[in-house]
Design a protein around this motif. Sequence first.
Motif, PDB file in Angstrom:
ATOM      1  N   ILE A 121      12.774   7.586   0.623  1.00 10.01           N
ATOM      2  CA  ILE A 121      11.633   6.970   0.570  1.00 10.01           C
ATOM      3  C   ILE A 121      11.207   6.125   1.616  1.00 10.01           C
ATOM      4  N   PRO A 122       9.958   5.618   1.694  1.00 11.02           N
ATOM      5  CA  PRO A 122       9.431   5.155   2.990  1.00 11.02           C
ATOM      6  C   PRO A 122       9.155   3.687   2.745  1.00 11.02           C
TER       7      PRO A 122
ATOM      8  N   ASP B 263       0.792  -1.310  -0.175  1.00 14.21           N
ATOM      9  CA  ASP B 263       0.035  -0.052  -0.099  1.00 14.21           C
ATOM     10  C   ASP B 263       0.761   1.259   0.011  1.00 14.21           C
ATOM     11  N   VAL B 264       2.100   1.028   0.497  1.00 15.89           N
ATOM     12  CA  VAL B 264       2.847   2.188   0.326  1.00 15.89           C
ATOM     13  C   VAL B 264       3.708   2.278  -0.966  1.00 15.89           C
ATOM     14  N   ALA B 265       4.300   1.276  -1.400  1.00 16.52           N
ATOM     15  CA  ALA B 265       5.295   1.344  -2.633  1.00 16.52           C
ATOM     16  C   ALA B 265       4.239   1.395  -3.782  1.00 16.52           C
ATOM     17  N   GLY B 266       3.105   0.653  -3.846  1.00 14.71           N
ATOM     18  CA  GLY B 266       2.279   0.494  -5.090  1.00 14.71           C
ATOM     19  C   GLY B 266       2.083   1.966  -5.739  1.00 14.71           C
ATOM     20  N   PRO B 267       1.352   2.675  -4.870  1.00 15.41           N
ATOM     21  CA  PRO B 267       1.217   4.146  -5.491  1.00 15.41           C
ATOM     22  C   PRO B 267       2.447   4.883  -5.769  1.00 15.41           C
ATOM     23  N   PHE B 268       3.419   4.731  -5.412  1.00 17.11           N
ATOM     24  CA  PHE B 268       4.931   5.450  -5.398  1.00 17.11           C
ATOM     25  C   PHE B 268       5.223   4.836  -7.024  1.00 17.11           C
ATOM     26  N   LEU B 269       5.172   3.587  -6.952  1.00 20.37           N
ATOM     27  CA  LEU B 269       5.820   3.292  -8.269  1.00 20.37           C
ATOM     28  C   LEU B 269       4.719   3.480  -9.432  1.00 20.37           C
TER      29      LEU B 269
ATOM     30  N   ALA C 148       6.855  -7.826  -8.526  1.00 23.66           N
ATOM     31  CA  ALA C 148       6.896  -7.721 -10.166  1.00 23.66           C
ATOM     32  C   ALA C 148       5.667  -7.168 -10.551  1.00 23.66           C
ATOM     33  N   LEU C 149       4.718  -8.066  -9.694  1.00 23.18           N
ATOM     34  CA  LEU C 149       3.019  -7.526 -10.067  1.00 23.18           C
ATOM     35  C   LEU C 149       2.873  -6.034  -9.285  1.00 23.18           C
ATOM     36  N   ALA C 150       3.371  -5.489  -8.214  1.00 23.68           N
ATOM     37  CA  ALA C 150       3.281  -4.471  -7.836  1.00 23.68           C
ATOM     38  C   ALA C 150       4.129  -3.405  -8.622  1.00 23.68           C
ATOM     39  N   THR C 151       5.114  -3.755  -9.251  1.00 26.84           N
ATOM     40  CA  THR C 151       5.771  -2.995 -10.294  1.00 26.84           C
ATOM     41  C   THR C 151       5.152  -2.671 -11.613  1.00 26.84           C
ATOM     42  N   TYR C 152       4.640  -3.994 -12.096  1.00 26.65           N
ATOM     43  CA  TYR C 152       4.013  -3.951 -13.412  1.00 26.65           C
ATOM     44  C   TYR C 152       2.696  -4.655 -13.402  1.00 26.65           C
ATOM     45  N   PRO C 153       1.563  -3.995 -12.789  1.00 24.52           N
ATOM     46  CA  PRO C 153       0.379  -4.325 -12.766  1.00 24.52           C
ATOM     47  C   PRO C 153      -0.448  -4.865 -13.841  1.00 24.52           C
ATOM     48  N   ASP C 154       0.079  -4.394 -14.777  1.00 25.85           N
ATOM     49  CA  ASP C 154      -0.659  -4.597 -16.188  1.00 25.85           C
ATOM     50  C   ASP C 154      -0.021  -5.475 -17.115  1.00 25.85           C
ATOM     51  N   LEU C 155       1.165  -6.177 -16.604  1.00 27.24           N
ATOM     52  CA  LEU C 155       2.044  -7.081 -17.356  1.00 27.24           C
ATOM     53  C   LEU C 155       1.131  -8.391 -17.864  1.00 27.24           C
TER      54      LEU C 155
END
Length: 434
Positions: free
Chosen positions: A412-413, A136-142, A166-173
């Motif tokens: 960064i948090p 919930d912290v990294a997702g919006p930042f990425l 990887a899915l947090a970084t590229y959710p539309d992969l």
Amino acid sequence: TVSRTPSLPALVALVAIAALASQEACANPPAPSGHAPPVASSGSDAAEPAPRATDAAPPVDASADAATDAAKATETAPIEPAPGGADFTPQALAIFKAAACGGDHAPPASLPATLTDAHCKELSASYAEYKKTWLDVAGPFLAKLRPANLPETVVYPFGGGDLVSALATYPDLREITTISLEPAADPRGIDGANATQLTRALRDIRAHLGKLFLKAHSRTDNLDLESKGVLPGEIVFSMAALVVHGFEPVSLRYFRFADDGKIVYVTDDDLKAAGDKKAQKSLFQNAELRFKRPGEAKVRTLRHVGYDLSDANLKLRPQVMKHLESKGKVSAMTKAASHLLWDDGFSTMREYLLTHMEWMISDTTGIPPRRIKGRGFVHEVYGMYEWPEPFGSVNNRDASDFKELFKGKDPIPFRYGYPDNRSHGHIVVTKKAP
């Protein structure tokens, strides 16, 4: 080294394509520039075929009700296992339920309900904590860093067991290839495992997933240990990622590479010819896991490849590079990669990335500043970085270059892979120069 690291019935698919061209266009976007879509076939790199131009538009007088009905049929239609190869989907579903606590399938009969309940209670708490403190912290930042229209094909070297970030970084992969030394390993251990074996395996899984969630990367020793147990670590970690992100497994198969880099699926005949389970071990090096969201038509693919990416090995066994090159332009990521991309002994993979990637995100174990000079890329950095943690081969010149790059940056948090030697989280984006 520290590595970071199922298709639609034909009739329903055609009805849906004819009735909802725009919906189909979203579910099957054009291939990225320079990436010809592969043709599905048994024993090759299979993918869902793109709709023909003649099928793309519905008749002008098609009724809204018919379109709505077709859309509902598409969303709820059962997904068939991918064609070709020996089918390990039953084992995938059992691991998804028993080890990752996902889905509605019954757990293996050898697993007592009390054990399942206790395991899932503890694991669910870990999932919730991971979502709250990292996702919930990294997702919006990425999401703010990620540009629109990136290739939906992702390559993640040194990325074993890390589908979750990887899915947090590229959710539309649509497709991701992770590569690390660890094999995907045989999933059939769950078939005959007794309660004692499963109790021990589930305990280890909870511990190792806890480390993954805490550190935001997978450790080689954890994955290596799990690859020898009744529950293969690569598969379990990937199943946990599906649960965290709201996906479900569709099919599981194993494969090897032909000399030209094309995928050849492991068949039942291959297993019989190999003999006993010990002799079959090499057939379980690489796995293809297809997955999707419940009710969603879009099927995504994870291919984990157990491979040594050193130049010396790739010179002898170049098949994986031929496979990667066939993908055309890709998005990329790596983290906690033992600084291998700094090393001249891994120049083949570094050169592949510089030639084929459109955009890459990493920690400082990604490609260092001096290596992108004159290659049409620039670095954009976030977080703080003083000096590298001593994992792998650390080059003082590259460390100094990164230190200079991070001067004056705000913290960064969250962590993204390794922290620096003072526990600061940081991110490096490698993007095309203006």
